[in-house]
Scaffold this motif. Structure first.
Motif: not given
Lengths: 655, 70
Positions: A23, A71, A386-387, A411-412, A415-416, A419, A423, B16-17, B49-50
């Motif tokens: 994408x 992807x 972050x990466x 790691x995600x 964030x939350x 969510x 993943x 961000x990731x 990533x959210x």
């Protein structure tokens, strides 16, 4: 979708070229460059996904199909399914892959899969201008030789490289690229060909590629084969695949290793090997030793900004001076004067009142802390750190022997967590998904909760924050290590593209912080008000007293906390940060010693993060698993909390 | 008829990731969610990533209007 155009038929169009790529790599721009404006856009049959077609201006009789972003294969989204179906059902003249030249590893991973399909292939490495600006330099000839396909650098937005693409497409031969897999996979591929070969003589992609996708459990290929093989042949294939559950992972690992080899051989300059401060710092952030020092420095800066400044200075100004000193006494006086019913007065300004608990917790205590944390988090996000954190923590996971792919959901989770649980779908086996969900639920606090917990602990000391962090990481490592022993298997490589490290942009950080704050207030305020009403009702009905009495042996006997802390743990079940705020208030009232705050904070952090995450576990893994996790995590959290209490009281730690 | 697409669209979000730049308006995965209208969160289509979409936040949009344009 244009209402004048017919739906795209699955009937093969003679001589079409499929435009395939990740994408947002510039496929649509290149599509316009190659076709001009005569484009037919319609939904792919049976889906809501739009597919554009147009005649290639400079290759008469050939049409170009702009496929939805993919992807990798096997497909996981509706978009990817459409692309996979197109590749299997169209009579293709060639495949034109568009890739981001800056993200060579990801691009090549897809290139390998497309090359294995055996159709004529041309690879357009797009956004070359940006790649060159970053110092990326490639040996195109060597890459083309390795893939057996033409590789052209393009900047589609300026039309650069399009002539070369047209020429390459006109003369592209069928791709002969083939990779060698371990012997057991090669044997299985041969068996597949023996079983299915007679029934699929005119497959649009190479039978070997079909077999590889079949063993990777590609649902589109499964459907395609089922309609072409007889029942006995298909059952035979199913049985063969059932016996080889690890093949998908092995195939992926071989491809990832091949990608690394190709990158080493063809990347003349990676771009980040500069000598500026950003390049140097960028290298340190992922260095096996220096990386951990950089992480420690980042956490220390967070501690000062969020903990000392946010939870100390700002909360002091807002809660102690404004709310406790001015607003709350005034509102209490107004309510006492206006409301006759004692129960209603209690509901608004009592100990568990809508204003005195719900609003005060949300606005005076939480808001300053999450504001500083969101500012810091948005700045970190904007720098590209972050990466790098994902790459660094991958080393820790490697030591544990856990699957590299497990790193991303973890790691995600910063964030939350809710969510991030979603993943975990990217993980191959059910057991892996379960284990990572367990680790997420157990020991990864989300950004808001991390901010609140850090803020609260900073009120005690840096040592308290370090001990809390140490205990949580220790639990994560111990459970992860145990999980890796219980779930042995080959480890997949982690593929993370590292963007250049840069200074955060003020406007980006400000806007993201404001958006996060708005979201947080919208989500948290109703929940805090609901929590206040719930606590009020439990208090009025005497159930809270019962809970406190029943919880006393555990809360006071094992954890060494005052019996009233049971009420805070009830709040912690709604959301960790709601409970943490309750602890903050208890500490401010002098009801908790620093050791007790630490014990309570460790315990509450190891609880299930929030009701939303519990619901997500139930949705993704089933209600029985969610209940099982709740039953496992709650006693474990209490066990660890009690151990922390005993160990640190034995050494005489007092903050 | 196809529209001109700019790869440097300022409304796009950078993950961000994984660093992917994507159009937040192009993702319809949330369409079935009952709280979609008031939701400001968006997930990266590549890595999941959210993050928040400042374009969906009233507060961020308001402040954005006040910021000097580059």
């Amino acid at each position: 979708m244009s209402c004048h155009t017919p739906a795209v038929s699955e009937t093969p169009l003679v001589g079409s070229i499929a435009l395939v790529g990740h994408p947002n790599v510039g496929k649509s721009v290149l599509f316009q460059q190659l076709t001009g404006q005569r484009v037919v856009v319609s939904n792919y049959p049976g889906t809501t996904v739009e597919v554009a077609r147009g005649a290639v201006r400079r290759i008469p009789g050939v049409s170009l199909v702009d496929t939805p972003g993919v992807v990798a294969f096997p497909p996981y989204s509706e978009d990817e399914v459409v692309t996979a179906r197109l590749l299997l059902n169209e009579q293709l003249h060639a495949i034109l892959q568009v890739g981001d030249a800056k993200n060579l590893r990801r691009t090549l991973l897809l290139s390998l899969q497309l090359a294995e399909m055996g159709r004529p292939l041309v690879v357009a490495l797009n956004m070359m201008d940006e790649a060159r600006a970053r110092g990326v330099s490639l040996d195109f000839e060597k890459l083309a030789q390795a893939l057996g396909a033409a590789v052209i650098g393009t900047t589609a937005i300026h039309g650069r490289g399009v002539d070369g693409l047209v020429a390459a497409l006109q003369s592209a031969p069928a791709c002969r690229f083939q990779m060698e897999y371990p012997l057991e996979v090669e044997t299985a591929l041969s068996e597949f060909m023996t079983i299915a070969g007679r029934s699929i003589p005119s497959a649009p992609i190479a039978p070997r590629a079909l077999a590889l996708l079949w063993f990777s459990r590609d649902s589109v290929v499964s459907d395609w084969l089922q309609t072409r093989l007889d029942a006995a042949e298909f059952a035979c294939l199913l049985e063969q695949r059932r016996l080889q559950p690890e093949f998908g992972r092995i195939i992926q690992t071989v491809r990832l290793e091949k990608v690394e080899t190709l990158v080493c051989e063809t990347l003349v300059s990676a771009g980040e090997a500069g000598t500026g401060w950003a390049a140097r710092l960028g290298r340190w952030t992922t260095h096996r030793v220096a990386g951990w020092f950089v992480l420690a420095a980042v956490l220390y800066a967070l501690y000062w900004f969020v903990g000392v400044f946010g939870a100390g200075t700002l909360v002091g100004l807002l809660e102690e001076n404004l709310f406790a000193g001015v607003i709350n006494p005034w509102i209490t006086a107004q309510v006492e004067a206006a409301v006759a019913a004692a129960w209603l007065e209690d509901l608004i300004v009592g100990p568990y009142g809508l204003w005195t608990m719900g609003m005060t917790y949300a606005l005076a205590l939480i808001l300053p802390i999450v504001t500083t944390f969101f500012l810091a988090f948005s700045a970190l996000e904007d720098t590209g750190y972050l990466p790098r954190l994902a790459a660094l923590s991958n080393r820790l996971f490697k030591v544990l022997g856990l699957n590299g792919k497990a790193v991303l959901p973890m790691v995600l989770g910063l964030g939350c967590v809710t969510m991030a649980m979603l993943t975990t779908r990217v993980l191959e086996s059910k057991r892996e998904r379960l284990l990572v969900t367990l680790l997420l639920a157990l020991a990864v606090p989300c950004s808001a909760q991390l901010g609140v917990v850090m803020g609260m602990l900073a009120g005690i000391s840096l040592a308290a924050t370090a001990i809390w962090g140490g205990v949580v990481v220790l639990v994560l490592v111990a459970v992860g290590w145990l999980a890796a022993r219980l779930v042995p298997g080959e480890r997949n490589l982690l593929l993370v593209e590292l963007p250049p490290l840069r200074l955060p942009q003020f406007s980006n950080v400000l806007l993201k912080t404001l958006a996060r704050l708005e979201w947080y207030i919208k989500e948290v305020l109703p929940l805090f008000l609901f929590g206040a009403v719930l606590m009020y009702m439990l208090d009025r009905t005497g159930i809270l007293d019962q809970i406190i009495r029943l919880g006393e042996p555990i809360v006071s006997g094992w954890l060494g906390l005052p019996p009233e802390t049971s009420a805070v743990f009830v709040m912690g079940f709604l959301r960790r940060d709601f409970g943490a705020t309750g602890l903050f208030v208890m500490e401010a009232q002098g009801l908790l010693t620093p050791l007790q705050v630490l014990v309570a904070m460790v315990t509450i952090t190891l609880f299930i993060p929030c009701i939303a995450s519990l619901m997500m576990i139930a949705k993704e893994r089933g209600s029985r698993t969610a209940f099982g996790m709740l039953v496992m995590i709650t006693p474990l959290a209490i066990l660890i909390g009690g151990l922390v209490y005993r160990i640190f009281s034995a050494v005489g730690w007092g903050g | 008829m196809a529209q001109s697409v700019s790869l440097e669209n300022p409304d796009w979000i950078e993950c961000g990731i994984c660093g992917l730049r994507f159009d937040p308006a192009a993702h319809i995965a949330c369409a079935g969610c009952p709280i979609q209208k008031s939701c400001q969160l968006i997930c990266c289509p590549r890595c999941g990533f959210e993050t928040v979409d400042p374009g969906r936040s009233t507060l961020a949009r308001l402040v954005n209007r006040l910021l000097p344009k580059q």
